[in-house]
Design a protein around this motif. Structure first.
Motif, PDB file in Angstrom:
ATOM      1  N   ASP A  94       0.820  -1.214   0.000  1.00 50.48           N
ATOM      2  CA  ASP A  94       0.000   0.000   0.000  1.00 50.48           C
ATOM      3  C   ASP A  94       0.854   1.264   0.000  1.00 50.48           C
ATOM      4  N   ALA A  95       2.007   1.185   0.693  1.00 54.79           N
ATOM      5  CA  ALA A  95       2.899   2.350   0.718  1.00 54.79           C
ATOM      6  C   ALA A  95       3.421   2.656  -0.686  1.00 54.79           C
ATOM      7  N   MET A  96       3.670   1.617  -1.478  1.00 57.53           N
ATOM      8  CA  MET A  96       4.117   1.821  -2.855  1.00 57.53           C
ATOM      9  C   MET A  96       3.016   2.489  -3.679  1.00 57.53           C
ATOM     10  N   LYS A  97       1.776   2.051  -3.494  1.00 56.87           N
ATOM     11  CA  LYS A  97       0.659   2.653  -4.228  1.00 56.87           C
ATOM     12  C   LYS A  97       0.485   4.129  -3.869  1.00 56.87           C
ATOM     13  N   LYS A  98       0.628   4.453  -2.594  1.00 57.79           N
ATOM     14  CA  LYS A  98       0.513   5.847  -2.177  1.00 57.79           C
ATOM     15  C   LYS A  98       1.627   6.694  -2.775  1.00 57.79           C
ATOM     16  N   LEU A  99       2.831   6.120  -2.850  1.00 52.63           N
ATOM     17  CA  LEU A  99       3.949   6.849  -3.466  1.00 52.63           C
ATOM     18  C   LEU A  99       3.678   7.091  -4.946  1.00 52.63           C
ATOM     19  N   GLU A 100       3.095   6.125  -5.619  1.00 50.32           N
ATOM     20  CA  GLU A 100       2.768   6.301  -7.032  1.00 50.32           C
ATOM     21  C   GLU A 100       1.694   7.365  -7.216  1.00 50.32           C
ATOM     22  N   GLU A 101       0.790   7.454  -6.254  1.00 48.15           N
ATOM     23  CA  GLU A 101      -0.214   8.517  -6.309  1.00 48.15           C
ATOM     24  C   GLU A 101       0.426   9.894  -6.175  1.00 48.15           C
ATOM     25  N   ARG A 102       1.564   9.945  -5.497  1.00 48.37           N
ATOM     26  CA  ARG A 102       2.323  11.202  -5.399  1.00 48.37           C
ATOM     27  C   ARG A 102       3.142  11.476  -6.656  1.00 48.37           C
ATOM     28  N   GLY A 103       3.179  10.506  -7.582  1.00 47.39           N
ATOM     29  CA  GLY A 103       3.882  10.722  -8.842  1.00 47.39           C
ATOM     30  C   GLY A 103       5.262  10.092  -8.913  1.00 47.39           C
ATOM     31  N   ILE A 104       5.557   9.121  -8.043  1.00 43.86           N
ATOM     32  CA  ILE A 104       6.874   8.476  -8.035  1.00 43.86           C
ATOM     33  C   ILE A 104       6.703   6.985  -8.315  1.00 43.86           C
ATOM     34  N   ILE A 105       7.347   6.535  -9.366  1.00 41.22           N
ATOM     35  CA  ILE A 105       7.377   5.112  -9.723  1.00 41.22           C
ATOM     36  C   ILE A 105       8.773   4.566  -9.395  1.00 41.22           C
ATOM     37  N   ILE A 106       8.823   3.446  -8.670  1.00 43.53           N
ATOM     38  CA  ILE A 106      10.104   2.797  -8.376  1.00 43.53           C
ATOM     39  C   ILE A 106      10.027   1.356  -8.858  1.00 43.53           C
ATOM     40  N   ARG A 107      10.998   0.956  -9.646  1.00 45.82           N
ATOM     41  CA  ARG A 107      11.043  -0.406 -10.158  1.00 45.82           C
ATOM     42  C   ARG A 107      12.481  -0.929 -10.166  1.00 45.82           C
ATOM     43  N   PHE A 108      12.620  -2.214  -9.885  1.00 53.13           N
ATOM     44  CA  PHE A 108      13.892  -2.897 -10.116  1.00 53.13           C
ATOM     45  C   PHE A 108      14.002  -3.175 -11.611  1.00 53.13           C
ATOM     46  N   VAL A 109      15.167  -2.893 -12.181  1.00 52.10           N
ATOM     47  CA  VAL A 109      15.356  -2.998 -13.625  1.00 52.10           C
ATOM     48  C   VAL A 109      16.262  -4.188 -13.924  1.00 52.10           C
ATOM     49  N   ILE A 110      15.774  -5.090 -14.757  1.00 52.44           N
ATOM     50  CA  ILE A 110      16.546  -6.293 -15.105  1.00 52.44           C
ATOM     51  C   ILE A 110      16.199  -6.707 -16.522  1.00 52.44           C
ATOM     52  N   GLY A 111      17.168  -7.328 -17.199  1.00 48.67           N
ATOM     53  CA  GLY A 111      16.938  -7.861 -18.537  1.00 48.67           C
ATOM     54  C   GLY A 111      16.552  -9.326 -18.483  1.00 48.67           C
ATOM     55  N   ARG A 112      16.699  -9.984 -19.597  1.00 46.01           N
ATOM     56  CA  ARG A 112      16.384 -11.403 -19.697  1.00 46.01           C
ATOM     57  C   ARG A 112      17.661 -12.234 -19.755  1.00 46.01           C
ATOM     58  N   SER A 113      17.523 -13.492 -19.392  1.00 43.98           N
ATOM     59  CA  SER A 113      18.652 -14.408 -19.447  1.00 43.98           C
ATOM     60  C   SER A 113      19.068 -14.658 -20.888  1.00 43.98           C
ATOM     61  N   ALA A 114      20.340 -15.027 -21.073  1.00 44.81           N
ATOM     62  CA  ALA A 114      20.808 -15.376 -22.418  1.00 44.81           C
ATOM     63  C   ALA A 114      20.051 -16.586 -22.959  1.00 44.81           C
ATOM     64  N   ASN A 115      19.634 -17.490 -22.057  1.00 39.35           N
ATOM     65  CA  ASN A 115      18.808 -18.639 -22.431  1.00 39.35           C
ATOM     66  C   ASN A 115      17.363 -18.315 -22.066  1.00 39.35           C
ATOM     67  N   ARG A 116      16.677 -17.652 -22.969  1.00 37.39           N
ATOM     68  CA  ARG A 116      15.341 -17.144 -22.671  1.00 37.39           C
ATOM     69  C   ARG A 116      14.428 -18.236 -22.117  1.00 37.39           C
ATOM     70  N   GLY A 117      13.721 -17.882 -21.036  1.00 37.31           N
ATOM     71  CA  GLY A 117      12.763 -18.802 -20.467  1.00 37.31           C
ATOM     72  C   GLY A 117      13.340 -19.828 -19.520  1.00 37.31           C
ATOM     73  N   ASP A 118      14.630 -19.712 -19.180  1.00 38.44           N
ATOM     74  CA  ASP A 118      15.233 -20.701 -18.277  1.00 38.44           C
ATOM     75  C   ASP A 118      14.852 -20.395 -16.832  1.00 38.44           C
ATOM     76  N   SER A 119      15.488 -21.099 -15.897  1.00 36.26           N
ATOM     77  CA  SER A 119      15.134 -20.952 -14.481  1.00 36.26           C
ATOM     78  C   SER A 119      15.378 -19.537 -13.968  1.00 36.26           C
TER      79      SER A 119
END
Length: 349
Positions: free
Chosen positions: A150-175
């Motif tokens: 809920d604290a994250m939702k309230k922060l987004e209502e204030r106009g702040i988005i926070i996300r962890f940024v990650i790509g995909r594995s070299a072997n797409r769809g693996d563990s």
């Protein structure tokens, strides 16, 4: 009679002496013959060995010359080789044309289908870099400066988005991918870069994928990149962003420059070092621990991402993209995460 006997005796002695001398001479000659033959054999062996050694040396010299010159000989191209070369050139030409068409489409405002359905305009999108083996760090952040639920939702209502940024594995769809997908289903705090391969050697390219994807997904005034070893003072950061709201082409961070490392194998080695001139010094750029781009700069990266050059380090890459733009550099020491200043809004975790 005595004289005759004496003469015969002397004759026998003379013959015996002669035979003894002859036997001695022949024995001496026969013992020297093997020595002479052995000496001659040694000379012949040395001669043959010398010729063989010389021939071996000549063969080695000729083979080395052949190896050196083999690369200079013109290669006879088969029909298949020519067709392959023509095919590669044709594919390369089509890729360039597709990139140009993509750039044009983005500049005209198309390709915005990923943007959130809400018409809300956010103050900032904060992307925290992370990797496949960094779940413990993510949980630490979620329990400290990064709100959850809920604290994250309230922060987004204030106009702040926070996300962890990650790509995909070299072997797409693996563990590795499945683990991230499952964690995201539980926390809903990831921005997954589908077009980026999450690997150490691909890290410099991650910045353009992040800014481009974040711009496509959320309409914000600022886009903030943060390393995964940085703690943030969110209120302090929001205050800085609010003070620069409405600006155009704002590029903020802890500005620095430094020597270009030209020796391969050393830390921070730059393969494209020769592009930085005789002084071998980097241009002014924001530190990669925390850097901020305004909307127009993120849009520029989004439009031109296909043709932007990435260097060995992401902060250098972003700085190089800003060099050719009419951007406003904001050097704020409160964004220097490694400094001892009390009022800074970030610190090394």
């Amino acid at each position: 009679m005595e004289t005759l006997a004496s003469a015969m005796k002397n004759d026998r002695r003379s013959r015996s002496h002669t035979r003894l001398f002859s036997y001695s001479s022949s024995s001496s000659q026969s013992s020297k013959a093997p020595l002479v033959l052995g000496f001659i054999s040694c000379l012949a062996w040395l001669y043959v060995a010398g010729r063989l050694w010389q021939d071996a040396g000549n063969r080695m010299l000729l083979s080395s010359l052949l190896r050196e010159n083999s690369g200079n000989r013109p290669r006879v191209l088969t029909v298949e080789d020519k067709l392959m070369n023509l095919g590669c050139k044709e594919i390369g030409r089509r890729i360039v044309e597709a990139e140009m068409e993509l750039t044009l489409a983005k500049s005209l405002g198309f390709l915005r289908q990923n943007r959130s359905s809400s018409d809300q305009k956010f103050l900032a999108v904060i992307g925290v870099y992370t990797g496949f083996g960094s779940r413990l760090k993510r949980n630490i952040f979620r329990g400290s400066w990064m709100p959850r639920g809920d604290a994250m939702k309230k922060l987004e209502e204030r106009g702040i988005i926070i996300r962890f940024v990650i790509g995909r594995s070299a072997n797409r769809g693996d563990s590795l991918d499945r683990i991230i997908d499952e964690e995201n289903r539980q926390t809903k705090d990831f921005l997954i870069l589908e077009s980026h391969e999450e690997a150490q050697e691909e890290l410099p390219k991650k910045a353009k994928f992040f800014f481009s994807t974040a711009f496509d997904t959320w309409d914000a005034e600022f886009y903030v990149k943060v390393d995964d070893n940085i703690n943030l003072d969110l209120d302090g950061l929001i205050e800085i962003l609010e003070s620069h709201r409405g600006g155009h082409g704002t590029y903020m961070g802890c500005m620095k420059s430094g020597a270009v490392i030209t020796e391969e194998g050393k830390q921070w080695y730059e393969p494209d070092w020769w592009k930085f001139g005789d002084s071998k010094s980097y241009f002014r750029h924001a530190s990669g621990s925390l850097l901020i781009l305004s909307r127009s700069l993120a849009q520029y990266i989004n439009i031109n991402s296909a043709s932007l050059q990435a260097y060995a380090h992401d902060d250098i890459s972003v700085g190089s993209w800003m060099m050719g733009l009419n951007s406003t550099y904001v050097d704020d020491d409160r964004l220097c995460c490694g400094s001892s200043r009390q009022e800074k809004v970030c610190s090394v975790a």
